[in-house]
Design a protein around this motif. Structure first.
Motif, PDB file in Angstrom:
ATOM      1  N   SER A  57      34.996  39.500  30.036  1.00 51.24           N
ATOM      2  CA  SER A  57      36.459  39.554  29.969  1.00 51.24           C
ATOM      3  C   SER A  57      36.883  41.004  29.851  1.00 51.24           C
ATOM      4  O   SER A  57      36.261  41.793  29.125  1.00 51.24           O
ATOM      5  CB  SER A  57      36.966  38.769  28.754  1.00 51.24           C
ATOM      6  N   ASP A  90      34.214  36.479  36.463  1.00 55.13           N
ATOM      7  CA  ASP A  90      35.398  36.697  35.627  1.00 55.13           C
ATOM      8  C   ASP A  90      35.532  35.562  34.614  1.00 55.13           C
ATOM      9  O   ASP A  90      35.538  34.386  34.974  1.00 55.13           O
ATOM     10  CB  ASP A  90      36.659  36.746  36.494  1.00 55.13           C
ATOM     11  N   PRO A  92      38.140  35.527  31.746  1.00 58.09           N
ATOM     12  CA  PRO A  92      39.187  36.113  30.900  1.00 58.09           C
ATOM     13  C   PRO A  92      39.416  35.320  29.630  1.00 58.09           C
ATOM     14  O   PRO A  92      39.492  34.097  29.644  1.00 58.09           O
ATOM     15  CB  PRO A  92      40.420  36.084  31.809  1.00 58.09           C
ATOM     16  N   THR A 101      42.430  40.739  35.607  1.00 57.93           N
ATOM     17  CA  THR A 101      41.449  40.191  36.538  1.00 57.93           C
ATOM     18  C   THR A 101      42.082  39.903  37.890  1.00 57.93           C
ATOM     19  O   THR A 101      41.488  40.175  38.944  1.00 57.93           O
ATOM     20  CB  THR A 101      40.828  38.910  35.963  1.00 57.93           C
ATOM     21  N   ARG A 105      40.875  41.528  41.400  1.00 54.94           N
ATOM     22  CA  ARG A 105      40.496  40.675  42.528  1.00 54.94           C
ATOM     23  C   ARG A 105      41.348  40.937  43.761  1.00 54.94           C
ATOM     24  O   ARG A 105      40.943  40.611  44.877  1.00 54.94           O
ATOM     25  CB  ARG A 105      40.635  39.210  42.108  1.00 54.94           C
ATOM     26  N   VAL A 116      37.088  47.751  37.550  1.00 57.61           N
ATOM     27  CA  VAL A 116      36.711  47.015  36.350  1.00 57.61           C
ATOM     28  C   VAL A 116      36.049  47.944  35.333  1.00 57.61           C
ATOM     29  O   VAL A 116      36.344  47.893  34.131  1.00 57.61           O
ATOM     30  CB  VAL A 116      35.772  45.850  36.729  1.00 57.61           C
TER      31      VAL A 116
END
Length: 213
Positions: A57, A90, A92, A101, A105, A116
């Motif tokens: 996360s 991912d 989160p 996120t 993406r 990231v």
């Protein structure tokens, strides 16, 4: 200790914002296979003998510690050496991580990992700082990664993408038993989906890689 999804974000509350259960699974099944937003994010050779899935996360401080303290050596000694392929999954833990996120993406796939890594390294500036407008901080960092404001606005409003991310998180919980971040699934000829959690140091991480391959 790793961050637990049950402590930081109740699964029910997270899914309720975007739908739940079967509708989420149908949304995932209907994901266009050629849409880069939904493509796998990974580093390393496709034929590496060991694959590790990292469930993480962007608002997890233990994930940031792993990225900062362990990943540079993992890159140098395992990934670049062709011994390991690392797949990002991912996971989160809160709404802020979910928004970040979705932004990551929405960048071109080759910019995902650097973005990231930057977000994890700067959590104190955009995720945890008092009085900070998180959305504006993320917009500024996305702009540095080459994302225009119009594209940023679309990304944070992309319900389809957020639904897919949450669906994948639920899949990780069901298929791998993931309850905390960071967690790692080690896959190789000697191990099938061995899962370890926590900000592993390099020696421990490399030991699990060796045991898998």
């Amino acid at each position: 200790m790793p961050h637990s999804r049950r402590v930081i974000l109740g699964l029910g509350a997270g899914l309720a914002a975007f739908g739940a259960g079967a509708p989420l699974r149908r949304a995932a099944a209907a994901t266009p296979s050629d849409d880069p937003r939904f493509a796998e994010r990974a580093v390393g050779r496709a034929d590496a003998p060991v694959t590790v899935i990292e469930f993480y996360s962007l608002t997890c401080s233990h994930c940031a510690a792993f990225s900062r303290d362990t990943m540079p050596r993992v890159h140098r000694e395992l990934i670049e050496a062709g011994r390991l392929r690392l797949v990002y999954w991912d996971f989160p833990l809160d709404q802020v991580a979910l928004m970040a996120t979705a932004i990551a993406r929405s960048l071109p796939p080759e910019r995902y990992e650097p973005f990231v890594t930057t977000l994890l390294a700067t959590q104190d500036r955009w995720a945890f700082a008092r009085g900070v407008n998180t959305t504006e901080e993320l917009a500024r960092m996305a702009a540095l990664a080459g994302m225009p404001r119009e594209a940023f606005n679309r990304a944070i409003a992309d319900t389809e993408l957020r639904t897919w991310i949450l669906t994948r998180r639920e899949e990780a919980s069901k298929s791998y038993g993931i309850e905390a971040t960071p967690s790692f699934a080690f896959k190789g000829p000697k191990a099938k989906d061995r899962v370890e959690s926590g900000a592993l140091g390099y020696d421990a991480f490399a030991k699990y890689v060796a045991a898998a391959g």
